[in-house]
Motif scaffolding. Structure first.
Motif, PDB file in Angstrom:
ATOM      1  N   ASN B  37       0.800  -1.216   0.000  1.00  0.00           N
ATOM      2  CA  ASN B  37       0.000   0.000   0.000  1.00  0.00           C
ATOM      3  C   ASN B  37       0.839   1.276   0.000  1.00  0.00           C
ATOM      4  N   GLU B  38       1.733   1.373  -0.973  1.00  0.00           N
ATOM      5  CA  GLU B  38       2.445   2.639  -1.129  1.00  0.00           C
ATOM      6  C   GLU B  38       2.728   2.869  -2.613  1.00  0.00           C
ATOM      7  N   ILE B  39       3.019   4.119  -2.908  1.00  0.00           N
ATOM      8  CA  ILE B  39       3.500   4.433  -4.253  1.00  0.00           C
ATOM      9  C   ILE B  39       4.967   4.826  -4.120  1.00  0.00           C
ATOM     10  N   TYR B  40       5.816   4.041  -4.734  1.00  0.00           N
ATOM     11  CA  TYR B  40       7.241   4.317  -4.674  1.00  0.00           C
ATOM     12  C   TYR B  40       7.668   4.858  -6.029  1.00  0.00           C
ATOM     13  N   GLY B  41       8.285   6.032  -6.010  1.00  0.00           N
ATOM     14  CA  GLY B  41       8.691   6.630  -7.279  1.00  0.00           C
ATOM     15  C   GLY B  41      10.181   6.484  -7.516  1.00  0.00           C
ATOM     16  N   ILE B  42      10.543   6.140  -8.738  1.00  0.00           N
ATOM     17  CA  ILE B  42      11.961   6.130  -9.080  1.00  0.00           C
ATOM     18  C   ILE B  42      12.200   7.214 -10.116  1.00  0.00           C
ATOM     19  N   ALA B  43      13.153   8.094  -9.815  1.00  0.00           N
ATOM     20  CA  ALA B  43      13.452   9.187 -10.739  1.00  0.00           C
ATOM     21  C   ALA B  43      14.897   9.063 -11.202  1.00  0.00           C
ATOM     22  N   VAL B 200      -4.357  10.362 -16.692  1.00  0.00           N
ATOM     23  CA  VAL B 200      -3.791   9.026 -16.531  1.00  0.00           C
ATOM     24  C   VAL B 200      -3.279   8.830 -15.106  1.00  0.00           C
ATOM     25  N   LEU B 201      -2.618   9.862 -14.561  1.00  0.00           N
ATOM     26  CA  LEU B 201      -2.089   9.750 -13.204  1.00  0.00           C
ATOM     27  C   LEU B 201      -3.216   9.621 -12.186  1.00  0.00           C
ATOM     28  N   GLN B 202      -4.252  10.413 -12.411  1.00  0.00           N
ATOM     29  CA  GLN B 202      -5.438  10.346 -11.558  1.00  0.00           C
ATOM     30  C   GLN B 202      -5.954   8.915 -11.497  1.00  0.00           C
ATOM     31  N   MET B 203      -6.051   8.335 -12.667  1.00  0.00           N
ATOM     32  CA  MET B 203      -6.563   6.971 -12.779  1.00  0.00           C
ATOM     33  C   MET B 203      -5.691   5.998 -11.974  1.00  0.00           C
ATOM     34  N   LEU B 204      -4.378   6.163 -12.122  1.00  0.00           N
ATOM     35  CA  LEU B 204      -3.454   5.285 -11.429  1.00  0.00           C
ATOM     36  C   LEU B 204      -3.603   5.450  -9.909  1.00  0.00           C
ATOM     37  N   LYS B 205      -3.727   6.673  -9.473  1.00  0.00           N
ATOM     38  CA  LYS B 205      -3.829   6.947  -8.047  1.00  0.00           C
ATOM     39  C   LYS B 205      -5.114   6.357  -7.477  1.00  0.00           C
ATOM     40  N   GLU B 206      -6.203   6.537  -8.214  1.00  0.00           N
ATOM     41  CA  GLU B 206      -7.478   5.997  -7.735  1.00  0.00           C
ATOM     42  C   GLU B 206      -7.421   4.485  -7.599  1.00  0.00           C
ATOM     43  N   ILE B 207      -6.824   3.860  -8.585  1.00  0.00           N
ATOM     44  CA  ILE B 207      -6.701   2.400  -8.514  1.00  0.00           C
ATOM     45  C   ILE B 207      -5.948   2.002  -7.259  1.00  0.00           C
ATOM     46  N   GLN B 208      -4.856   2.709  -6.987  1.00  0.00           N
ATOM     47  CA  GLN B 208      -4.045   2.364  -5.824  1.00  0.00           C
ATOM     48  C   GLN B 208      -4.830   2.585  -4.549  1.00  0.00           C
ATOM     49  N   ASN B 213      -2.865  -1.622  -3.154  1.00  0.00           N
ATOM     50  CA  ASN B 213      -1.686  -2.394  -3.524  1.00  0.00           C
ATOM     51  C   ASN B 213      -0.480  -1.468  -3.657  1.00  0.00           C
ATOM     52  N   THR B 214       0.619  -2.008  -4.135  1.00  0.00           N
ATOM     53  CA  THR B 214       1.821  -1.198  -4.252  1.00  0.00           C
ATOM     54  C   THR B 214       2.016  -0.779  -5.699  1.00  0.00           C
ATOM     55  N   VAL B 215       2.381   0.462  -5.894  1.00  0.00           N
ATOM     56  CA  VAL B 215       2.687   0.927  -7.244  1.00  0.00           C
ATOM     57  C   VAL B 215       4.133   1.381  -7.276  1.00  0.00           C
ATOM     58  N   LEU B 216       4.866   0.847  -8.247  1.00  0.00           N
ATOM     59  CA  LEU B 216       6.232   1.317  -8.469  1.00  0.00           C
ATOM     60  C   LEU B 216       6.182   2.186  -9.706  1.00  0.00           C
ATOM     61  N   LEU B 217       6.332   3.488  -9.483  1.00  0.00           N
ATOM     62  CA  LEU B 217       6.132   4.430 -10.573  1.00  0.00           C
ATOM     63  C   LEU B 217       7.481   4.987 -11.011  1.00  0.00           C
ATOM     64  N   VAL B 218       7.812   4.746 -12.265  1.00  0.00           N
ATOM     65  CA  VAL B 218       9.098   5.208 -12.765  1.00  0.00           C
ATOM     66  C   VAL B 218       8.883   6.343 -13.741  1.00  0.00           C
ATOM     67  N   THR B 219       9.508   7.475 -13.483  1.00  0.00           N
ATOM     68  CA  THR B 219       9.504   8.532 -14.479  1.00  0.00           C
ATOM     69  C   THR B 219      10.653   9.482 -14.187  1.00  0.00           C
ATOM     70  N   HIS B 220      11.156  10.090 -15.251  1.00  0.00           N
ATOM     71  CA  HIS B 220      12.239  11.040 -15.055  1.00  0.00           C
ATOM     72  C   HIS B 220      11.662  12.373 -14.585  1.00  0.00           C
ATOM     73  N   ASP B 221      10.320  12.493 -14.596  1.00  0.00           N
ATOM     74  CA  ASP B 221       9.652  13.757 -14.334  1.00  0.00           C
ATOM     75  C   ASP B 221       9.383  13.904 -12.836  1.00  0.00           C
ATOM     76  N   LEU B 222      10.196  14.717 -12.172  1.00  0.00           N
ATOM     77  CA  LEU B 222      10.071  14.841 -10.723  1.00  0.00           C
ATOM     78  C   LEU B 222       8.734  15.431 -10.298  1.00  0.00           C
ATOM     79  N   ALA B 223       8.173  16.275 -11.142  1.00  0.00           N
ATOM     80  CA  ALA B 223       6.900  16.889 -10.791  1.00  0.00           C
ATOM     81  C   ALA B 223       5.837  15.814 -10.591  1.00  0.00           C
ATOM     82  N   VAL B 224       5.896  14.782 -11.385  1.00  0.00           N
ATOM     83  CA  VAL B 224       4.942  13.687 -11.242  1.00  0.00           C
ATOM     84  C   VAL B 224       5.129  13.016  -9.888  1.00  0.00           C
TER      85      VAL B 224
END
Ligand SMILES: Nc1ncnc2c1ncn2[C@@H]1O[C@H](COP(=O)(O)OP(=O)(O)O)[C@@H](O)[C@H]1O
Ligand code: SF4
Ligand SMILES: [Mg+2]
Lengths: 285, 329, 336
Positions: B37-43, B200-208, B213-224
């Motif tokens: 139950n977390e969103i982990y971001g890789i930048a 799209v991000l909204q959708m992903l967040k709502e699903i989570q 569950n856990t989301v591993l979100l990869v993007t070079h975009d730090l703002a995201v």
């Protein structure tokens, strides 16, 4: 260039086989210059002798030593292939480059002309042509004629290469920095287009030498000139197989297989070498 | 108990063509944990090894990519999996899509161009669950995409009839048919324009939110990441150089590279030209010694050139790999 | 739909008409550019044959032949007349089997050619493509590696040589197949089981020669296509979702790789057809190839013209049919 050759020899089995086969064919062709037997004379040696030490390829029913005859045949077939390749290369490069660089309506017109030639069954047309020129169609004339029909596939490939080059960043940078288009083409693009041209050249030789075989066998070429095709023509005329003179056919078949396989393996080896994917892996990106 | 324990992972691309062999050490000693139950971001910049890391985590790597060492251990509650030693068939049947789903980078083109969208859903569901009743499958699928805010009619279309944003949403819908424990999304918004991105991000967040569950979100975009992630890990040249809860990392980045990234984020109304970082990211075929960031680091000291700074925990949930930070205590 | 018609259908039909136009025009122009006048050739041949003909008879014949070859009138008039006759389907009488119409000779020969060509194309296209895809997807399969080597060895061999080798090996050296023909000389052509079996037996070697080269070509093409498609995102994705390998191979890889192979088939039809003609000559198979050979031997100009024209129209039409079928397999073309 030498490095490329060395790498190919070292790491590509196909290239090694191709080199060996082509070397053998070229050696045979070279023998024609020291041949004791002129190609247009008959009954110089005892006829119908099976292959032996004295006559490695045997002799035919016309009293010719097949070794020397085949030496001339390979040389002539290769010469035909080269002439055809040169003529059709000139057309293919011209059409492919113009279509690729100009684009627009010219491109569409040239390509639909091009595709029409791809689709047209060349053999019946060539048969009609050679039929009308019966007997007068010298080897060189035949080569030129084949050249006029052998370009469309390759023009398409060259055009595709040009289109992909036009997309690359160095083209745009060069254009912005004011390099003249022609200069640009020659300096920046030719190194990319040439390998494609080379690969298609080999393929084109395969096609034209095969066409010569077909037309000669039908008796539509000048059958007094030794080529792979005319050898088979004469063997057929004398019903070599029925008469049991199998070596009369075995010689041209063997030589043809060596030549065709050699050229084809060279083609596919070079083709893979210049494939952008391979290139990418080679220089790393 | 963490969902994923990743320990000291080393992975590289090894190719050999015409006698020239190359080895790109795209992931070089990465350790991290993912919780439920977390969103982990890789930048991290392009080519820093994000996608490579994900390929290993999702068990979708194949030559020329090779794992040299490390441990990738999952605990899905009912069973545990060691990704590097699991039997491929077991991985395929029990883990793929049921436990870990993966929205690939470049999701625009992940759909088979000659198959209607519905058929792709059908393929996946039939493989992992079986379809007893076609009618109820169709109904459920329509409901599923509708719940995610997609018009159910897209199911009857071919991929080329969909816009980029639509295709990305379909990819996410496909990734969530089975409520997996881990959803990995690689640059899910990169090719999209801002408005579509937000959707799209909204959708992903709502699903989570819904399925915890856990989301591993990869993007070079730090703002995201600022908007989405609970924790963020920063990658540089195949290594994680800093990891912290999102708020902490944005308020007080500790690693000079992170600081640079955050400073160069555009903020509204700011018209000053941002100073760039000199130099380019290192070539991973022959990375620099010591701290890989040292050729570009404005604060580099002698030690940086020879000694690799270890990733050190400096506060709860906060790790940094920089000599300056650890020396300062 | 409108877009499909405008951007796909109409260009294809236009291309078809262009091919026919070019082909027919070439066939019209070539004899007129040739230094040899077919009429004079014919006349001198007759005179050389030694038969006693009066000068008037020769003159009469000259006029008749000029008329028959469509060589009367200005070039434009000739050209229009040429098209007119073609559209009426009138190819004139054969010279060697005078006065049998060329049409009739072609109609007898055509079924043989197509009866062999179509199965050979279908078999080699299907088998070559399946094997090629498997070869690329299951790289380490021993059997496939053998197929690979054989394909590379067979693909470049000209049709004539291949046919000759098969004939020499399987009819002379190990005589298990007949020398020549599609049925024993003197057999009655009829629709009986035994006759059909005889024809099949006679056709096996000719078929084999076409199929071998064909499989080699399609195999190599498909292998290279597949190795590209394997790296496509949708294939990698399908693997990541855990679909069974077999399904990925058939419905994701082959299904997409076959599209360029359909186009390839259309583009190669002319060559395949030419290959079949050559093969027939070697095996004495009673189709259009052998007919061509006989026409050349008998100096039958009208017959050669007829064969050329029919080949052009036949190949172009088949290509058009393939172009029209293609959208059924590619939704990106069908629905724009
Ligand atoms: N298939 C491959 N073969 C060789 N090198 C690769 C391949 N894919 C990626 N790389 C290299 O691995 C490094 C990391 O790439 P990647 O993981 O895609 O980075 P990111 O996702 O952060 O942009 C890069 O240097 C890239 O060039
Ligand atoms: S370790 Fe040295 S070079 Fe690396 S980020 Fe810290 S200060 Fe800069
Ligand atoms: Mg990436």
């Amino acid at each position: 260039m030498l490095n490329v050759l060395r790498d190919l020899l070292k790491y590509d089995g196909r290239f090694r086989v191709a080199a060996l086969f082509l070397l053998l064919t070229l050696l045979l062709a070279a023998l024609s210059w020291v041949s004791p037997q002129p190609p247009n004379k008959t009954y110089l040696v005892p006829p119908d002798v099976a292959p032996s030490l004295a006559y490695p390829f045997g002799t035919n029913s016309r009293g010719q030593d097949l070794l020397w005859w085949m030496a001339f045949a390979v040389r002539n077939s290769l010469m035909l292939g080269v002439i055809t390749a040169i003529v059709s290369r000139v057309i293919a490069i011209f059409v492919g480059m113009i279509a690729g660089y100009r684009g627009g309506t010219i491109d569409r017109l040239l390509m639909s002309l091009n595709d029409s030639f791809v689709v047209l069954p060349v053999l019946p047309i060539l048969i009609l042509l050679s039929f009308l020129l019966q007997g007068q169609l010298s080897l060189v004339a035949l080569a030129l004629l084949l050249g006029l029909f052998g370009w469309p596939w390759d023009a398409r490939l060259i055009r595709a290469q040009v289109l992909s080059l036009k997309e690359r960043s160095f083209t745009r940078t060069a254009l912005y920095s004011g390099t003249a288009p022609l200069q640009l083409t020659l300096r920046e693009h030719l190194p990319f287009v040439l390998p494609v041209v080379f690969a298609t050249t080999i393929n084109n030789m395969l096609w034209s030498i095969g066409m010569e075989v077909t037309l000669s066998v039908l008796g539509l070429a000048d059958v007094t000139v030794p080529t792979i095709g005319t050898t088979i023509f004469w063997a057929n005329q004398h019903q070599a197989l029925v008469a049991g003179i199998w070596w009369w056919l075995a010689a041209p078949i063997l030589v043809a297989v060596l030549l065709f396989l050699g050229l084809y393996l060279l083609f596919s080896s070079v083709n893979e070498f210049i494939d952008p994917r391979t290139r990418l892996r080679r220089i790393g990106a | 108990m963490a969902l994923l324990q990743l320990e000291d992972l080393h992975a590289c691309y090894r190719t050999e063509v015409y006698g020239i062999s190359r080895s790109v050490r795209a992931v070089d000693g990465v350790s991290l944990e993912l919780y439920e139950n977390e969103i982990y971001g890789i930048a991290g910049e392009s080519s820093s090894g994000k996608t490579t890391l994900i390929k290993v985590l999702s068990g979708t790597f194949k030559p020329p990519l090779r794992v040299e060492s490390g441990r990738v251990h999952y605990n899905f509650g009912s069973f545990a999996v060691d990704m590097l030693s699991i039997d491929p068939e077991e991985l395929r049947q029990n883990v793929r899509w049921k436990q870990i789903s993966y929205v690939m980078q470049g999701s625009m083109s992940v759909l088979n161009p000659v198959r209607k969208i519905m058929r792709t859903f059908e393929d996946i569901v039939r493989t992992h669950q079986g379809i007893a009743d076609k009618k109820s499958f169709v109904e459920q699928t329509r409901q599923h995409v509708q719940r995610l805010g997609l018009p159910p009619d897209v199911l009857d279309l071919y991929p080329h009839q969909l816009s980029g944003g639509m295709r990305q949403r379909v990819a996410i819908a496909l990734a969530t048919v089975f409520h997996p424990s881990l959803i990995i999304a690689d640059e899910p918004t990169t090719a999209l324009d801002v408005v579509v991105q937000r959707g799209v991000l909204q959708m992903l967040k709502e699903i989570q939110n819904e399925s915890a569950n856990t989301v591993l979100l990869v993007t070079h975009d730090l703002a995201v990441h600022a908007n989405m992630a609970d924790r963020v890990g920063i990658m540089y040249a195949g290594r994680i150089v800093e990891e912290a809860p999102t708020a902490a990392i944005f308020q007080r980045p500790r690693h000079p590279y992170t600081a640079h990234l955050i400073r160069s984020l555009p903020s509204i109304g700011d018209k000053t030209i941002r100073e760039g970082l000199g130099g380019a990211p290192p070539n991973l075929a022959s990375p620099p010694n010591g701290c890989r960031f040292h050729p570009r680091c404005p604060l580099a000291i002698d030690r940086c050139r020879t000694e690799v700074p270890p990733l050190t925990t400096i506060a709860p949930q906060q790790r940094v790999a920089c000599h300056l930070v650890t020396e300062a205590g | 739909m409108r877009k499909f018609v405008l951007s796909y259908l109409i260009p294809r039909i236009g291309q078809y008409l262009l091919v026919i136009f070019l082909g027919v025009t070439l066939t019209f122009v070539i004899p007129r550019l040739s230094p040899n006048d077919p009429v004079e050739q014919q006349v001198s041949q007759l005179m050389m044959s030694g038969s006693q003909v009066s000068p008037e008879a020769i003159e009469h014949m000259r006029v008749a032949l000029t008329e028959m070859y469509g060589l009367a009138g200005s070039p434009w008039e000739q050209y229009w007349a040429f098209w007119g006759r073609l559209l009426r389907g009138d190819l004139g009488p054969s010279l060697s089997s005078f006065p049998t119409p060329v049409n009739q000779l072609l109609a007898t020969a055509m079924p043989w050619t197509f009866g062999l060509l179509i199965p050979s194309i279908v078999i080699s296209w299907v088998v070559g493509n399946i094997l090629g895809a498997i070869a690329s997807y299951y790289e380490n399969n021993r059997v496939i590696q053998v197929v690979d080597v054989v394909s590379q060895a067979v693909r470049p061999i000209p049709y004539y040589i291949m046919a000759l080798v098969l004939l020499a090996v399987f009819s002379y050296w190990i005589p298990i197949f007949p020398f020549s023909g599609a049925y024993p000389p003197g057999a009655r052509v009829e629709f009986s089981l035994s006759f059909v079996l005889t024809v099949l037996y006679h056709s096996l070697l000719p078929l084999l020669s076409l199929v071998l080269i064909g499989i080699g070509g399609w195999f190599i093409g498909m292998k290279s296509l597949t190795s590209n498609i394997i790296a496509e995102d949708y294939v990698v994705y399908a693997e990541n979702t855990g679909l069974p390998r077999r399904q990925i191979l058939t419905q994701y890889i082959m299904r997409n790789a076959m599209l360029p192979q359909i186009t390839g088939l259309a583009l190669q039809l002319g060559m395949l057809f030419s290959g079949a003609l050559i093969m027939e000559v070697v095996f004495g198979y009673p189709g259009m190839g052998t007919l061509t050979f006989q026409a050349v031997m008998a100096n039958d100009y009208t017959l050669i013209m007829g064969i050329t024209l029919l080949s052009i129209v036949g190949v172009a039409t088949t290509v058009l049919i393939l172009d029209l079928i293609y959208p059924l397999f590619d939704p990106r073309v069908r629905i724009q």
